[in-house]
Design a protein around this motif. Sequence first.
Motif, PDB file in Angstrom:
ATOM      1  N   UNK A 178     -25.283  13.951  23.382  1.00  0.00           N
ATOM      2  CA  UNK A 178     -26.392  14.371  23.990  1.00  0.00           C
ATOM      3  C   UNK A 178     -26.056  14.417  25.581  1.00  0.00           C
ATOM      4  N   UNK A 179     -25.824  15.242  26.117  1.00  0.00           N
ATOM      5  CA  UNK A 179     -25.716  15.229  27.901  1.00  0.00           C
ATOM      6  C   UNK A 179     -26.854  16.044  28.503  1.00  0.00           C
ATOM      7  N   UNK A 180     -27.173  15.359  29.293  1.00  0.00           N
ATOM      8  CA  UNK A 180     -28.034  16.686  30.303  1.00  0.00           C
ATOM      9  C   UNK A 180     -27.413  15.922  31.799  1.00  0.00           C
ATOM     10  N   UNK A 181     -26.885  17.286  32.571  1.00  0.00           N
ATOM     11  CA  UNK A 181     -26.691  17.167  33.473  1.00  0.00           C
ATOM     12  C   UNK A 181     -28.091  17.779  35.110  1.00  0.00           C
ATOM     13  N   UNK A 182     -28.750  17.841  35.652  1.00  0.00           N
ATOM     14  CA  UNK A 182     -29.290  18.927  36.486  1.00  0.00           C
ATOM     15  C   UNK A 182     -29.909  19.718  35.918  1.00  0.00           C
ATOM     16  N   UNK A 183     -31.390  19.279  34.697  1.00  0.00           N
ATOM     17  CA  UNK A 183     -31.842  20.034  33.887  1.00  0.00           C
ATOM     18  C   UNK A 183     -31.111  20.899  32.577  1.00  0.00           C
ATOM     19  N   UNK A 184     -30.029  20.361  32.261  1.00  0.00           N
ATOM     20  CA  UNK A 184     -29.236  21.452  31.324  1.00  0.00           C
ATOM     21  C   UNK A 184     -28.297  20.839  30.236  1.00  0.00           C
ATOM     22  N   UNK A 185     -29.218  20.818  28.565  1.00  0.00           N
ATOM     23  CA  UNK A 185     -29.181  20.115  27.798  1.00  0.00           C
ATOM     24  C   UNK A 185     -27.468  20.293  27.349  1.00  0.00           C
ATOM     25  N   UNK A 186     -26.351  19.644  26.926  1.00  0.00           N
ATOM     26  CA  UNK A 186     -25.360  19.905  25.960  1.00  0.00           C
ATOM     27  C   UNK A 186     -25.127  19.314  24.541  1.00  0.00           C
ATOM     28  N   UNK A 187     -24.221  19.952  23.764  1.00  0.00           N
ATOM     29  CA  UNK A 187     -24.655  18.934  22.090  1.00  0.00           C
ATOM     30  C   UNK A 187     -23.501  18.896  21.776  1.00  0.00           C
ATOM     31  N   UNK A 188     -23.043  17.793  21.311  1.00  0.00           N
ATOM     32  CA  UNK A 188     -21.605  17.257  20.524  1.00  0.00           C
ATOM     33  C   UNK A 188     -21.616  16.832  19.297  1.00  0.00           C
ATOM     34  N   UNK A 189     -21.576  17.753  18.032  1.00  0.00           N
ATOM     35  CA  UNK A 189     -21.180  17.015  16.760  1.00  0.00           C
ATOM     36  C   UNK A 189     -20.135  17.397  16.272  1.00  0.00           C
ATOM     37  N   UNK A 190     -19.385  16.543  15.192  1.00  0.00           N
ATOM     38  CA  UNK A 190     -18.246  15.982  15.460  1.00  0.00           C
ATOM     39  C   UNK A 190     -17.149  15.050  14.641  1.00  0.00           C
ATOM     40  N   UNK A 191     -15.988  14.153  14.676  1.00  0.00           N
ATOM     41  CA  UNK A 191     -15.803  13.706  14.282  1.00  0.00           C
ATOM     42  C   UNK A 191     -15.036  12.759  15.079  1.00  0.00           C
ATOM     43  N   UNK A 192     -14.765  10.879  15.216  1.00  0.00           N
ATOM     44  CA  UNK A 192     -13.231  10.486  15.513  1.00  0.00           C
ATOM     45  C   UNK A 192     -12.373   9.567  14.548  1.00  0.00           C
ATOM     46  N   UNK A 193     -11.080   9.857  15.022  1.00  0.00           N
ATOM     47  CA  UNK A 193     -10.848   8.243  15.313  1.00  0.00           C
ATOM     48  C   UNK A 193     -10.436   6.826  16.071  1.00  0.00           C
ATOM     49  N   UNK A 194     -11.128   5.742  16.055  1.00  0.00           N
ATOM     50  CA  UNK A 194     -11.150   5.002  16.802  1.00  0.00           C
ATOM     51  C   UNK A 194     -10.115   3.805  16.975  1.00  0.00           C
ATOM     52  N   UNK A 195      -9.428   3.467  17.581  1.00  0.00           N
ATOM     53  CA  UNK A 195      -8.449   2.128  17.090  1.00  0.00           C
ATOM     54  C   UNK A 195      -7.272   2.105  16.440  1.00  0.00           C
ATOM     55  N   UNK A 196      -6.642   3.462  16.980  1.00  0.00           N
ATOM     56  CA  UNK A 196      -5.481   3.709  16.448  1.00  0.00           C
ATOM     57  C   UNK A 196      -4.268   3.277  17.792  1.00  0.00           C
ATOM     58  N   UNK A 197      -2.998   2.482  17.783  1.00  0.00           N
ATOM     59  CA  UNK A 197      -2.506   2.048  18.478  1.00  0.00           C
ATOM     60  C   UNK A 197      -1.047   2.374  18.731  1.00  0.00           C
ATOM     61  N   UNK A 198      -0.041   2.976  19.549  1.00  0.00           N
ATOM     62  CA  UNK A 198       1.090   2.243  20.064  1.00  0.00           C
ATOM     63  C   UNK A 198       1.713   2.207  21.171  1.00  0.00           C
ATOM     64  N   UNK A 199       2.257   0.625  20.223  1.00  0.00           N
ATOM     65  CA  UNK A 199       2.685  -0.142  21.497  1.00  0.00           C
ATOM     66  C   UNK A 199       1.495  -0.712  21.944  1.00  0.00           C
ATOM     67  N   UNK A 200       1.146  -0.417  23.186  1.00  0.00           N
ATOM     68  CA  UNK A 200      -0.145  -1.216  24.208  1.00  0.00           C
ATOM     69  C   UNK A 200      -0.656  -0.417  24.148  1.00  0.00           C
ATOM     70  N   UNK A 201      -1.156   0.632  24.642  1.00  0.00           N
ATOM     71  CA  UNK A 201      -2.061   1.340  23.959  1.00  0.00           C
ATOM     72  C   UNK A 201      -3.156   2.008  22.951  1.00  0.00           C
ATOM     73  N   UNK A 202      -4.163   2.255  23.532  1.00  0.00           N
ATOM     74  CA  UNK A 202      -5.013   1.924  22.004  1.00  0.00           C
ATOM     75  C   UNK A 202      -5.398   3.454  22.541  1.00  0.00           C
ATOM     76  N   UNK A 203      -5.696   4.273  21.315  1.00  0.00           N
ATOM     77  CA  UNK A 203      -6.103   6.238  21.423  1.00  0.00           C
ATOM     78  C   UNK A 203      -7.097   6.567  19.830  1.00  0.00           C
ATOM     79  N   UNK A 204      -8.382   7.219  21.140  1.00  0.00           N
ATOM     80  CA  UNK A 204      -9.080   7.199  19.961  1.00  0.00           C
ATOM     81  C   UNK A 204      -9.320   9.403  19.849  1.00  0.00           C
ATOM     82  N   UNK A 205      -9.356   9.774  19.062  1.00  0.00           N
ATOM     83  CA  UNK A 205      -8.911  11.171  19.302  1.00  0.00           C
ATOM     84  C   UNK A 205     -10.258  11.499  18.115  1.00  0.00           C
ATOM     85  N   UNK A 206     -10.771  12.627  18.795  1.00  0.00           N
ATOM     86  CA  UNK A 206     -11.836  14.033  18.878  1.00  0.00           C
ATOM     87  C   UNK A 206     -12.041  15.033  18.416  1.00  0.00           C
ATOM     88  N   UNK A 207     -12.966  15.245  17.882  1.00  0.00           N
ATOM     89  CA  UNK A 207     -12.812  17.257  17.535  1.00  0.00           C
ATOM     90  C   UNK A 207     -14.393  17.231  17.118  1.00  0.00           C
TER      91      UNK A 207
END
Length: 229
Positions: A178-207
């Motif tokens: 849930x995020x708000x800015x100057x009086x407007x509200x936005x909502x996101x409902x989805x899923x995530x994959x957190x903690x994938x690694x590629x060498x020294x990089x960590x990765x998080x994907x959402x949709x």
Amino acid sequence: MRVLAGLALLIGSSLAGHAAEPPRGTVRYASFEAAFDGFHLASGMDVPIGEKGFIVRFSAGSGLSRFRMDPALPIHLTEIAGTTRLMGGWRFKTDWGVVTAYAGLAVETRRIAPALPDPQTGTRLGPAIAVDAWLNPTERISVQLFATYATPFRASTLRIAPGYEMVKGVHVGPEMTLSAHHGTLRTRLGGHVTGLTFGPLGLRITRGFAMDRGGRSGAYGGIALWRSY
């Protein structure tokens, strides 16, 4: 524009993979989110100071979106917004995970084209606070929590993302933002994959599914990368 959503995508970025042993060095991160009405970019770093838990966070983000001021009118407006934040924080370790609390200053900017007489535009400076947590109520269950508020334009974000550790360090689950800015509200409902690694990089994907001003809705997706030094 989903203000600070890019930063929200980085919940637990400095902690991903092992809540009990977060990285001791500097963590740099970057994110990109696109939705049906625009996009947002963000980057920043967390710098630990000493060994007691004090952390300095610097972050910056910007985004663009198109919307109708009045759904009954065919005229579209373009909104450009940005944020820069400098905050100091303290990291607490508990048996259930790690929590970091921050306080500092935010510079927020908002522009609309074509230009309209809107009091919620311009550049403003004010206090900002945030809480970043990675909790482990059980051995394989995690809960990512991010909450922030800045007085300029009353910008706030709350994200909760539980996850299950499918393989070591990789958590998969639903998320709600849930995020708000100057009086407007936005909502996101989805899923995530957190903690994938590629060498020294960590990765998080959402949709998932986004609901924005005026009852508009559509898909969103995002990616966040981080690296510890």
